[in-house]
Design an enzyme around this catalytic site. Structure first.
Site, mmCIF file in Angstrom:
data_model
loop_
_atom_site.group_PDB
_atom_site.id
_atom_site.type_symbol
_atom_site.label_atom_id
_atom_site.label_comp_id
_atom_site.label_asym_id
_atom_site.label_seq_id
_atom_site.Cartn_x
_atom_site.Cartn_y
_atom_site.Cartn_z
ATOM 1 N N ARG A 182 -37.707 41.346 20.166
ATOM 2 C CA ARG A 182 -37.865 40.409 21.299
ATOM 3 C C ARG A 182 -37.504 41.057 22.639
ATOM 4 O O ARG A 182 -36.860 40.437 23.494
ATOM 5 C CB ARG A 182 -37.015 39.153 21.088
ATOM 6 C CG ARG A 182 -37.361 38.377 19.853
ATOM 7 C CD ARG A 182 -38.732 37.739 19.883
ATOM 8 N NE ARG A 182 -39.094 37.248 18.572
ATOM 9 C CZ ARG A 182 -39.817 37.954 17.692
ATOM 10 N NH1 ARG A 182 -40.288 39.164 17.994
ATOM 11 N NH2 ARG A 182 -40.111 37.465 16.522
ATOM 12 N N CYS A 245 -36.780 29.475 19.573
ATOM 13 C CA CYS A 245 -35.490 29.915 19.016
ATOM 14 C C CYS A 245 -34.565 30.321 20.159
ATOM 15 O O CYS A 245 -34.944 31.128 21.007
ATOM 16 C CB CYS A 245 -35.697 31.099 18.074
ATOM 17 S SG CYS A 245 -36.429 30.562 16.532
ATOM 18 N N GLU A 337 -31.819 34.668 22.744
ATOM 19 C CA GLU A 337 -33.193 35.177 22.881
ATOM 20 C C GLU A 337 -33.772 34.634 24.194
ATOM 21 O O GLU A 337 -34.508 35.315 24.900
ATOM 22 C CB GLU A 337 -34.029 34.697 21.686
ATOM 23 C CG GLU A 337 -35.473 35.149 21.748
ATOM 24 C CD GLU A 337 -36.232 34.831 20.472
ATOM 25 O OE1 GLU A 337 -35.642 34.894 19.365
ATOM 26 O OE2 GLU A 337 -37.432 34.511 20.576
HETATM 27 C C1 FAD Z 1 -42.041 25.564 20.905
HETATM 28 C C2 FAD Z 1 -41.801 27.044 21.142
HETATM 29 C C3 FAD Z 1 -42.033 27.934 20.110
HETATM 30 C C4 FAD Z 1 -41.821 29.311 20.309
HETATM 31 N N1 FAD Z 1 -42.070 30.173 19.276
HETATM 32 C C5 FAD Z 1 -41.900 31.504 19.458
HETATM 33 C C6 FAD Z 1 -42.186 32.431 18.401
HETATM 34 O O1 FAD Z 1 -42.596 32.055 17.314
HETATM 35 N N2 FAD Z 1 -41.986 33.743 18.643
HETATM 36 C C7 FAD Z 1 -41.542 34.207 19.841
HETATM 37 O O2 FAD Z 1 -41.399 35.426 20.005
HETATM 38 N N3 FAD Z 1 -41.268 33.351 20.859
HETATM 39 C C8 FAD Z 1 -41.443 32.028 20.711
HETATM 40 N N4 FAD Z 1 -41.165 31.159 21.726
HETATM 41 C C9 FAD Z 1 -40.610 31.664 22.991
HETATM 42 C C10 FAD Z 1 -41.681 31.982 24.071
HETATM 43 O O3 FAD Z 1 -42.806 31.173 23.882
HETATM 44 C C11 FAD Z 1 -42.114 33.445 24.053
HETATM 45 O O4 FAD Z 1 -41.024 34.306 24.302
HETATM 46 C C12 FAD Z 1 -43.205 33.702 25.100
HETATM 47 O O5 FAD Z 1 -43.814 34.920 24.836
HETATM 48 C C13 FAD Z 1 -42.670 33.683 26.531
HETATM 49 O O6 FAD Z 1 -43.797 33.712 27.404
HETATM 50 P P1 FAD Z 1 -43.758 33.003 28.830
HETATM 51 O O7 FAD Z 1 -45.018 33.337 29.524
HETATM 52 O O8 FAD Z 1 -43.436 31.587 28.711
HETATM 53 O O9 FAD Z 1 -42.563 33.814 29.500
HETATM 54 P P2 FAD Z 1 -41.410 33.236 30.440
HETATM 55 O O10 FAD Z 1 -40.520 32.380 29.617
HETATM 56 O O11 FAD Z 1 -41.964 32.661 31.673
HETATM 57 O O12 FAD Z 1 -40.653 34.597 30.803
HETATM 58 C C14 FAD Z 1 -40.001 35.367 29.806
HETATM 59 C C15 FAD Z 1 -39.595 36.713 30.441
HETATM 60 O O13 FAD Z 1 -40.766 37.472 30.733
HETATM 61 C C16 FAD Z 1 -40.802 37.820 32.120
HETATM 62 N N5 FAD Z 1 -42.207 37.804 32.538
HETATM 63 C C17 FAD Z 1 -43.112 36.806 32.351
HETATM 64 N N6 FAD Z 1 -44.311 37.192 32.812
HETATM 65 C C18 FAD Z 1 -44.164 38.455 33.314
HETATM 66 C C19 FAD Z 1 -45.036 39.386 33.950
HETATM 67 N N7 FAD Z 1 -46.326 39.123 34.166
HETATM 68 N N8 FAD Z 1 -44.525 40.571 34.348
HETATM 69 C C20 FAD Z 1 -43.214 40.878 34.157
HETATM 70 N N9 FAD Z 1 -42.342 40.034 33.547
HETATM 71 C C21 FAD Z 1 -42.815 38.838 33.145
HETATM 72 C C22 FAD Z 1 -39.955 36.772 32.835
HETATM 73 O O14 FAD Z 1 -39.451 37.273 34.053
HETATM 74 C C23 FAD Z 1 -38.869 36.550 31.778
HETATM 75 O O15 FAD Z 1 -37.899 37.564 31.861
HETATM 76 C C24 FAD Z 1 -41.361 29.781 21.562
HETATM 77 C C25 FAD Z 1 -41.145 28.865 22.608
HETATM 78 C C26 FAD Z 1 -41.367 27.510 22.406
HETATM 79 C C27 FAD Z 1 -41.150 26.547 23.529
#
Ligand code: FAD
Length: 343
Positions: A182, A245, A337
């Site tokens: 992660r 998570c 995480e």
């Molecule tokens: C219901 C639910 C289920 C989930 N299941 C999983 C799962 O099965 N597996 C898993 O790994 N995760 C899971 N997640 C967590 C999450 O969805 C993932 O980590 C996802 O990839 C985060 O993407 P995001 O665009 O929302 O990132 P954000 O939450 O907006 O950001 C996460 C990080 O990435 C950085 N970031 C975002 N975009 C960029 C960019 N373009 N350039 C540089 N940095 C950037 C942000 O600054 C931050 O540090 C789940 C979340 C929810 C709500």
């Protein structure tokens, strides 16, 4: 940091309605908590994004990149500086090449991961099944090395294009992307593009990612996708805001063979192989535990849900209680995480 009137004027001059001030981040995170960002921008063109990043460096302004906000806990006093959302313009997904039988798909950072999965299924391309049901954007998924038991971004990602805080851009090939559980460390790749970039001068921005996928039968992919999505729905809370998570699964390799614990109910544990953070939280008796509006999900103990107008402070207090309890009972220190940002 306060944004001075000149900096505000400058942002409005080219972003118009795509800039907001004191925007509550609870509107942009899946946990639905978080105080206001001083400035919140949604650039519609690559030029606008580049201008913001370059301007932040010149004017000494801080910024934070927000993807889908599905892995973020923004604290109650919000974000000082500029919150930059890429979803408005960085959302194209196209097939850009081939390598032998494999196909290279380029997905821009603001595209949702769900759309990339759909694109792959519709074009009969295998490899993205691990990502089915993970919310958020491509940029967030790359930075988090998002994944499941079936795999993670590191299995399919071939390269990324990034924009550095200096305004330089470049492509980082797979061998310079240091993936961990992660987590993606792009520092080495950034140095490869631009020499030594000090860490405190702003966050590199992922512009897009190239995915290497393999041809497969669309019908089979579709059936598998339906099954995986159905299983996920059954295992996770869907009725309250959350960020997936909350804690990483612990690395149990360092735990001694002599490890044993007797729980309050008399249950004696001597082996921890394969034990997840959720199982530890459950064994610690914390399922359903509540602080303010925050609750440990009864369905999946590694999910903290916003049951009833929780504040970020409620969620953080509950997370700390979980961490302390698990540490006390199992001598295992859980790491979050979810990314905690803001003040
Ligand atoms: C219901 C639910 C289920 C989930 N299941 C999983 C799962 O099965 N597996 C898993 O790994 N995760 C899971 N997640 C967590 C999450 O969805 C993932 O980590 C996802 O990839 C985060 O993407 P995001 O665009 O929302 O990132 P954000 O939450 O907006 O950001 C996460 C990080 O990435 C950085 N970031 C975002 N975009 C960029 C960019 N373009 N350039 C540089 N940095 C950037 C942000 O600054 C931050 O540090 C789940 C979340 C929810 C709500």
């Amino acid at each position: 940091m306060t944004i001075d009137p000149d900096a505000k004027k400058w942002l409005v001059s080219f972003l118009g309605a795509n800039v907001k001030f004191d925007e509550p981040m609870s509107r942009h995170t899946s946990l639905r908590v978080g105080g206001p960002a001083d400035v919140y921008v949604t650039p519609e063109t690559r030029e606008d994004l580049f201008r913001i990043i370059r301007g932040c460096r010149e004017k000494g302004l801080r910024y934070a990149i927000i993807g889908g906000g599905t892995n973020l806990l923004v604290k109650d006093n919000g974000i000082r500086g500029i919150a930059i959302l890429l979803k408005k313009c960085f959302n194209q997904i196209v097939q850009t090449g081939a390598r032998g039988d494999d196909v290279i798909v380029t997905a821009m950072a603001g595209s949702s991961l769900a759309r990339v999965c759909r694109f792959a299924t519709e074009h009969g391309l295998g490899g993205m099944d691990f990502a089915l049901g993970i919310p958020g954007t491509v940029g967030g998924a790359i930075m988090m090395n998002a994944g499941t038991a079936y795999g993670s971004m590191q299995n399919v990602l071939d390269s990324v294009n990034i924009l550095l805080p200096t305004g330089q851009t470049g492509k980082i090939e797979k061998q310079y992307l240091k993936f961990d559980y992660r987590k993606l460390d792009i520092a080495q790749g950034c140095r490869y593009i631009a020499g030594n970039i000090p860490d405190d001068r702003g966050q590199p921005v992922i512009l897009d990612g190239q995915f290497c996928l393999h041809p497969s039968d669309p019908g089979k992919l579709k059936r598998e996708a339906e099954e995986i999505l159905q299983t996920r729905k059954g295992n996770q809370p869907t009725n309250a805001p959350n960020a997936g998570c909350f804690f990483k699964n612990p690395d149990l390799s360092a735990i001694s063979d002599q490890w044993s614990v007797t729980l309050e109910n008399g249950q004696h544990l001597t082996r921890l192989t394969g034990v997840s953070a959720g199982r530890l939280i459950d064994l610690a008796g914390l399922r359903g535990k509540r602080i303010g509006g925050a609750e440990v999900s009864a369905k999946h103990a590694n999910f903290i849900i916003n049951r009833d107008n929780a504040s970020a402070a409620d969620i953080l207090s509950l997370a700390e209680l979980i961490r302390e309890t698990v540490l006390k009972i199992f001598n295992i220190n859980l790491e979050t995480e979810v990314k905690i940002i803001g003040e």
